[in-house]
Design a protein around this motif. Structure first.
Motif, short mmCIF file in Angstrom:
data_model
loop_
_atom_site.label_atom_id
_atom_site.label_comp_id
_atom_site.label_asym_id
_atom_site.label_seq_id
_atom_site.Cartn_x
_atom_site.Cartn_y
_atom_site.Cartn_z
N LEU A 90 0.83 -1.19 0.00
CA LEU A 90 0.00 0.00 0.00
C LEU A 90 0.87 1.25 0.00
CD1 LEU A 90 -1.55 -2.30 1.78
CD2 LEU A 90 -3.05 -0.41 2.35
N ASP A 91 0.44 2.25 -0.75
CA ASP A 91 1.08 3.56 -0.72
C ASP A 91 -0.04 4.57 -0.47
OD1 ASP A 91 2.15 6.08 -1.27
OD2 ASP A 91 3.46 5.31 -2.85
N LEU A 92 -0.07 5.12 0.73
CA LEU A 92 -1.17 5.99 1.15
C LEU A 92 -0.83 7.47 1.03
CD1 LEU A 92 -2.37 3.96 4.26
CD2 LEU A 92 -3.01 3.71 1.85
N TYR A 93 0.18 7.80 0.25
CA TYR A 93 0.60 9.19 0.10
C TYR A 93 -0.55 10.10 -0.34
CZ TYR A 93 3.17 13.29 -1.48
OH TYR A 93 3.62 14.57 -1.66
N ARG A 94 -1.42 9.61 -1.20
CA ARG A 94 -2.50 10.43 -1.76
C ARG A 94 -3.76 10.45 -0.90
NH1 ARG A 94 -0.54 12.17 -6.23
NH2 ARG A 94 0.90 10.97 -7.48
N ILE A 95 -3.72 9.80 0.24
CA ILE A 95 -4.88 9.77 1.13
C ILE A 95 -4.86 10.99 2.04
CG2 ILE A 95 -5.95 8.51 3.06
CD1 ILE A 95 -6.34 7.15 0.38
N ALA A 96 -5.96 11.72 2.08
CA ALA A 96 -6.04 12.90 2.95
C ALA A 96 -6.66 12.56 4.30
CB ALA A 96 -6.85 13.99 2.27
N ASP A 97 -7.51 11.53 4.33
CA ASP A 97 -8.22 11.16 5.55
C ASP A 97 -8.36 9.64 5.59
OD1 ASP A 97 -11.05 10.45 6.84
OD2 ASP A 97 -10.32 12.33 7.73
N PRO A 98 -8.11 9.00 6.74
CA PRO A 98 -8.22 7.54 6.83
C PRO A 98 -9.59 7.01 6.41
CG PRO A 98 -7.16 8.38 8.79
CD PRO A 98 -7.64 9.58 8.01
N GLY A 99 -10.64 7.81 6.51
CA GLY A 99 -11.97 7.38 6.09
C GLY A 99 -12.04 7.05 4.61
N GLU A 100 -11.13 7.62 3.82
CA GLU A 100 -11.10 7.33 2.39
C GLU A 100 -10.73 5.88 2.10
OE1 GLU A 100 -8.77 10.17 0.08
OE2 GLU A 100 -9.09 11.66 1.65
N LEU A 101 -10.19 5.18 3.08
CA LEU A 101 -9.75 3.80 2.87
C LEU A 101 -10.89 2.79 2.94
CD1 LEU A 101 -6.47 3.88 4.96
CD2 LEU A 101 -6.72 4.07 2.49
N GLU A 102 -12.05 3.20 3.41
CA GLU A 102 -13.16 2.26 3.58
C GLU A 102 -13.52 1.53 2.29
OE1 GLU A 102 -16.57 3.86 5.58
OE2 GLU A 102 -15.30 4.95 6.99
N TRP A 103 -13.48 2.21 1.16
CA TRP A 103 -13.87 1.61 -0.11
C TRP A 103 -12.82 0.65 -0.67
CZ3 TRP A 103 -10.82 2.61 -4.32
CH2 TRP A 103 -9.95 3.70 -4.23
N LEU A 104 -11.64 0.60 -0.07
CA LEU A 104 -10.59 -0.28 -0.58
C LEU A 104 -10.76 -1.73 -0.16
CD1 LEU A 104 -7.32 1.81 -0.18
CD2 LEU A 104 -8.54 1.26 -2.28
N GLY A 105 -11.63 -2.03 0.80
CA GLY A 105 -11.80 -3.40 1.26
C GLY A 105 -10.57 -3.93 1.96
N LEU A 106 -10.10 -3.21 2.93
CA LEU A 106 -8.86 -3.57 3.61
C LEU A 106 -9.02 -4.72 4.60
CD1 LEU A 106 -7.33 -0.03 4.22
CD2 LEU A 106 -6.89 -1.63 2.35
N ASP A 107 -10.17 -5.34 4.67
CA ASP A 107 -10.37 -6.47 5.58
C ASP A 107 -9.37 -7.59 5.32
OD1 ASP A 107 -12.50 -5.03 6.59
OD2 ASP A 107 -14.01 -6.19 5.52
N ALA A 108 -8.97 -7.77 4.06
CA ALA A 108 -8.02 -8.83 3.70
C ALA A 108 -6.66 -8.62 4.36
CB ALA A 108 -7.86 -8.90 2.18
N LEU A 109 -6.37 -7.40 4.77
CA LEU A 109 -5.07 -7.13 5.40
C LEU A 109 -4.96 -7.76 6.78
CD1 LEU A 109 -4.63 -3.33 4.57
CD2 LEU A 109 -3.92 -5.31 3.21
N ALA A 110 -6.08 -8.12 7.37
CA ALA A 110 -6.08 -8.69 8.71
C ALA A 110 -5.68 -10.17 8.73
CB ALA A 110 -7.46 -8.53 9.35
N ASP A 111 -5.51 -10.80 7.57
CA ASP A 111 -5.10 -12.20 7.49
C ASP A 111 -3.74 -12.36 8.17
OD1 ASP A 111 -4.13 -14.71 6.76
OD2 ASP A 111 -4.85 -14.56 4.70
#
Length: 163
Positions: A90-111
């Motif tokens: 992941l490269d989050l440089y372009r993210i202004a707010d953590p809420g923007e990540l919701e649409w990415l489906g980051l649940d898979a990262l918890a594996d």
């Protein structure tokens, strides 16, 4: 010239001098060898150009992901299969707010078997799994330096294997 000099700092923290991109790539490959089959969440901190993406590409390449390793600067996340387990960059440089990540489906990262490499993790605060290891990359004269700080037992095991 490859300088892989290591300095042990308090709390099992390690400092590596990286005189050039070849040394950064070597560290990424060594880090891949130290994983030995377990998942790990790694936060990569540093200014633009400090070597975060070079390190991540070398690490993923050493794990034989079997495809072109793209920078996730615009896509935000790239997924791979590394030795039968998921690997995420992941490269989050372009993210202004953590809420923007919701649409990415980051649940898979918890594996727990997944390798998760996150550049600019401070921009995803609260939306990311906790780090096992933090790597701070910085400019050091004409080269770079990396400081590796384990935060969990899993991170300490990887650092111990890294030597």
């Amino acid at each position: 010239m490859i300088d892989t000099s290591t300095h042990t700092l308090p709390g099992n923290t390690r400092h590596r001098e990286l005189v050039d991109e070849v040394a950064t790539t070597a560290l990424g490959r060594q880090f891949a060898g130290a994983l030995q089959g377990g998942g790990l969440v790694v936060y990569l901190h540093g200014d633009l150009g400090a070597g975060k993406t070079s390190f991540a590409r070398a690490l993923l390449g050493a794990l034989n992901v079997g495809e072109r390793i793209k920078s996730p600067t615009y896509s935000l996340v790239e997924g791979y299969e590394a030795q039968g387990r998921p690997a995420w960059h992941l490269d989050l440089y372009r993210i202004a707010d953590p809420g923007e990540l919701e649409w990415l489906g980051l649940d898979a990262l918890a594996d727990p078997a997944a390798l998760v490499l996150v550049e600019w993790p401070e921009r995803g605060r609260g939306a990311l799994p906790a780090a096992d290891m933090v790597i701070d990359m910085a400019y050091a004269g004409a080269g770079r330096q990396a400081t590796l700080r384990p935060l969990t037992a899993r991170g300490r095991q990887v650092l111990a294997r890294l030597g």
